[in-house]
Design an enzyme around this catalytic site. Structure first.
Site, PDB file in Angstrom:
ATOM      1  N   LYS A   1       0.704  -1.189  -0.042  1.00  0.00           N
ATOM      2  CA  LYS A   1      -0.047  -0.062  -0.049  1.00  0.00           C
ATOM      3  C   LYS A   1       0.826   1.195  -0.073  1.00  0.00           C
ATOM      4  O   LYS A   1       0.571   2.148  -0.616  1.00  0.00           O
ATOM      5  CB  LYS A   1      -0.761  -0.018   1.230  1.00  0.00           C
ATOM      6  CG  LYS A   1      -2.094   1.148   1.044  1.00  0.00           C
ATOM      7  CD  LYS A   1      -3.166   0.375   1.954  1.00  0.00           C
ATOM      8  CE  LYS A   1      -4.591   1.305   1.578  1.00  0.00           C
ATOM      9  NZ  LYS A   1      -5.586   0.938   2.467  1.00  0.00           N
TER      10      LYS A   1
ATOM     11  N   LYS B   1      -2.058 -13.686  -8.539  1.00  0.00           N
ATOM     12  CA  LYS B   1      -2.886 -14.746  -7.438  1.00  0.00           C
ATOM     13  C   LYS B   1      -4.294 -14.259  -7.533  1.00  0.00           C
ATOM     14  O   LYS B   1      -4.844 -13.163  -7.524  1.00  0.00           O
ATOM     15  CB  LYS B   1      -2.316 -13.986  -6.095  1.00  0.00           C
ATOM     16  CG  LYS B   1      -2.703 -14.939  -5.264  1.00  0.00           C
ATOM     17  CD  LYS B   1      -2.401 -14.099  -3.654  1.00  0.00           C
ATOM     18  CE  LYS B   1      -3.097 -13.183  -3.266  1.00  0.00           C
ATOM     19  NZ  LYS B   1      -3.044 -12.591  -1.860  1.00  0.00           N
TER      20      LYS B   1
ATOM     21  N   LYS C   1      -9.448 -10.711  -4.191  1.00  0.00           N
ATOM     22  CA  LYS C   1     -10.504  -9.554  -4.470  1.00  0.00           C
ATOM     23  C   LYS C   1     -10.010  -8.297  -4.808  1.00  0.00           C
ATOM     24  O   LYS C   1     -10.659  -7.601  -5.448  1.00  0.00           O
ATOM     25  CB  LYS C   1     -11.248  -9.423  -3.022  1.00  0.00           C
ATOM     26  CG  LYS C   1     -12.546 -10.322  -2.913  1.00  0.00           C
ATOM     27  CD  LYS C   1     -13.057 -10.453  -1.461  1.00  0.00           C
ATOM     28  CE  LYS C   1     -12.726 -11.858  -1.038  1.00  0.00           C
ATOM     29  NZ  LYS C   1     -12.942 -12.070   0.415  1.00  0.00           N
TER      30      LYS C   1
HETATM   31  P1  TYM Z   1      -8.066 -13.910   3.560  1.00  0.00           P
HETATM   32  O1  TYM Z   1      -9.358 -13.539   4.071  1.00  0.00           O
HETATM   33  O2  TYM Z   1      -7.418 -12.860   2.537  1.00  0.00           O
HETATM   34  O3  TYM Z   1      -8.155 -15.274   2.922  1.00  0.00           O
HETATM   35  C1  TYM Z   1      -8.615 -16.242   3.635  1.00  0.00           C
HETATM   36  C2  TYM Z   1      -7.963 -17.662   3.341  1.00  0.00           C
HETATM   37  O4  TYM Z   1      -7.875 -17.797   1.816  1.00  0.00           O
HETATM   38  C3  TYM Z   1      -6.453 -17.768   1.506  1.00  0.00           C
HETATM   39  N1  TYM Z   1      -6.281 -17.667  -0.059  1.00  0.00           N
HETATM   40  C4  TYM Z   1      -5.753 -18.107  -0.992  1.00  0.00           C
HETATM   41  N2  TYM Z   1      -5.093 -19.362  -0.933  1.00  0.00           N
HETATM   42  C5  TYM Z   1      -4.439 -19.736  -2.251  1.00  0.00           C
HETATM   43  N3  TYM Z   1      -4.762 -18.959  -3.438  1.00  0.00           N
HETATM   44  C6  TYM Z   1      -5.235 -17.716  -3.423  1.00  0.00           C
HETATM   45  N4  TYM Z   1      -5.198 -17.152  -4.690  1.00  0.00           N
HETATM   46  C7  TYM Z   1      -5.784 -17.108  -2.057  1.00  0.00           C
HETATM   47  N5  TYM Z   1      -6.479 -16.050  -1.871  1.00  0.00           N
HETATM   48  C8  TYM Z   1      -6.584 -16.186  -0.482  1.00  0.00           C
HETATM   49  C9  TYM Z   1      -5.723 -17.317   2.261  1.00  0.00           C
HETATM   50  O5  TYM Z   1      -4.385 -17.567   2.161  1.00  0.00           O
HETATM   51  C10 TYM Z   1      -6.381 -17.495   3.633  1.00  0.00           C
HETATM   52  O6  TYM Z   1      -5.780 -18.728   4.267  1.00  0.00           O
HETATM   53  N6  TYM Z   1      -5.429 -12.371   7.419  1.00  0.00           N
HETATM   54  C11 TYM Z   1      -6.029 -13.608   7.183  1.00  0.00           C
HETATM   55  C12 TYM Z   1      -7.425 -13.923   7.832  1.00  0.00           C
HETATM   56  C13 TYM Z   1      -7.033 -14.150   9.259  1.00  0.00           C
HETATM   57  C14 TYM Z   1      -6.226 -15.350   9.712  1.00  0.00           C
HETATM   58  C15 TYM Z   1      -6.142 -15.054  11.087  1.00  0.00           C
HETATM   59  C16 TYM Z   1      -5.811 -16.587   8.988  1.00  0.00           C
HETATM   60  C17 TYM Z   1      -6.994 -13.406  10.550  1.00  0.00           C
HETATM   61  N7  TYM Z   1      -6.848 -13.753  11.386  1.00  0.00           N
HETATM   62  C18 TYM Z   1      -5.457 -16.119  11.809  1.00  0.00           C
HETATM   63  C19 TYM Z   1      -5.260 -17.571  10.026  1.00  0.00           C
HETATM   64  C20 TYM Z   1      -5.330 -17.191  11.061  1.00  0.00           C
HETATM   65  C21 TYM Z   1      -6.700 -13.128   5.713  1.00  0.00           C
HETATM   66  O7  TYM Z   1      -6.723 -11.823   5.269  1.00  0.00           O
HETATM   67  O8  TYM Z   1      -7.151 -14.113   4.942  1.00  0.00           O
END
Ligand code: TYM
Length: 323
Positions: free
Chosen positions: A111, A190, A193
């Site tokens: 960002k 990748k 969103k």
């Molecule tokens: P988030 O909401 O962006 O994504 C949720 C999960 O989906 C996986 N993911 C992907 N895996 C493979 N290829 C992709 N293109 C792809 N896009 C998303 C992410 O790796 C994730 O596992 N910070 C985290 C949410 C969170 C979290 C936590 C995760 C908050 N607290 C504690 C684990 C433990 C996040 O933004 O995920």
């Protein structure tokens, strides 16, 4: 083995979320001694600034997880903000989280590199994530590849706290699926969103077919053979096709003489079929909002017991609340 993971309710879940993470949640709930999965609405506040939308995405996210196979009798499903102990733990961790460590985190760094203004929420996002993980004494955290850095940060923060105050937190490990740790989006980047390149898990099949037919492909002559792995259409197809279909498609790529239209149609067909049972379950769950609220309330109550105990342990370790 104690498993935990979270997912942000920033919009409809996409194939990256499912094949990178949610699929693992479902598999691991069978073998874990305890599994905790939550909708990370506090994290989503760093991007969603519309109350009605955030609430809707939160409930939709919970329904999606249940429809995709999360079983509340095996796993504890809850909403992040229903466990305030985690935010309190976050402060304890924040006092020992090095600025340099957070400055190196990709979401913040990107960002700033784009010249955009970041807020303290985005900057300290990984500390809240560390609190999420440590509050439940998780040892395994199923995620996609993009989250591994945050888990490393969590380990660093836990190590530093344990070093200063004595053994308090369990060291977690990230777990990715090699075959889908980084699911590509429609443009080959990748799937995310924020790149507007997603295929939603519960998209309307007709609209999704149109979206797939519009995927931009290279101008390879029809007769040329092509290596399938690394081609977006093939890589997406491999996620939703059966093993036999996938092998046949790989052979077709290597033989050549095919048009991309054919592949896109096969991809749309396979996707519709793959998610059909979950789509049916989703419709049934959406018709029972009261049942969903009960599942989330029971999940939060159970999660709070665990988070409370960990918070108490951490407070005592660092000299708070022991009189
Ligand atoms: P988030 O909401 O962006 O994504 C949720 C999960 O989906 C996986 N993911 C992907 N895996 C493979 N290829 C992709 N293109 C792809 N896009 C998303 C992410 O790796 C994730 O596992 N910070 C985290 C949410 C969170 C979290 C936590 C995760 C908050 N607290 C504690 C684990 C433990 C996040 O933004 O995920």
């Amino acid at each position: 083995m104690r498993v935990l993971s979270g997912i942000q309710p920033t919009g409809p879940f996409h194939w990256g979320n499912y094949f990178g993470a949610i699929r693992q949640y479902i598999e691991l709930q069978e073998v874990a001694t305890e599994a905790y999965y939550f909708i990370a609405n506090l994290h989503a506040l760093t991007t969603v600034r519309d109350a009605a939308k955030l609430q809707q995405y939160t409930l939709d996210g919970a329904i999606d997880l249940l429809a995709l196979g999360l079983d509340p009798s095996r796993a504890t499903l809850f909403v992040q903000s229903d466990v305030p102990e985690v935010s309190e733990l976050c402060w304890l961790l924040m006092t020992g989280a090095p600025m340099g460590l957070l400055e190196r985190c990709v979401s913040y760094k990107d960002k700033i590199a784009k010249g955009l203004k970041a807020d303290a929420g985005l900057f300290t996002y990984p500390v809240l994530q560390a609190a999420d993980i440590l509050a439940y004494d998780a040892d395994v955290v199923p995620v996609g590849e993009d989250q591994l850095q945050h888990i490393e940060v969590c380990r660093d923060i836990a190590q530093s706290f344990n070093h200063h105050f004595g053994q308090t937190f369990v060291m977690p490990k990230g777990k990715i699926l090699d075959s889908s740790a980084r699911v590509p989006g429609l443009d080959g980047e990748k799937m995310s969103k924020s790149y507007d390149n997603t295929l939603a898990v519960f998209a309307d099949p007709k609209a999704q077919r149109k979206q797939i037919m519009r995927i931009v492909t290279d101008s390879r002559p029809m007769e040329d053979s092509k290596e399938p792995v690394g081609d977006v259409l093939y890589d997406l197809y491999a996620l939703v096709a059966t093993e036999d279909e996938r092998d046949a498609m790989a052979a077709l790529y290597r033989r050549g003489g095919f048009g991309y239209g054919e592949i896109k149609k096969a991809l749309a067909d396979a996707a519709e079929r793959y998610f059909a049972p979950a789509r049916e379950r989703r419709a049934a769950l959406a018709a029972e909002p009261q049942q969903l609220r009960e599942i989330l309330a029971a999940g939060a109550a159970k999660a709070r017991v665990k988070a409370k105990a960990t918070l108490k342990r951490a407070q005592q370790a660092c000299g708070l609340s022991d009189w």
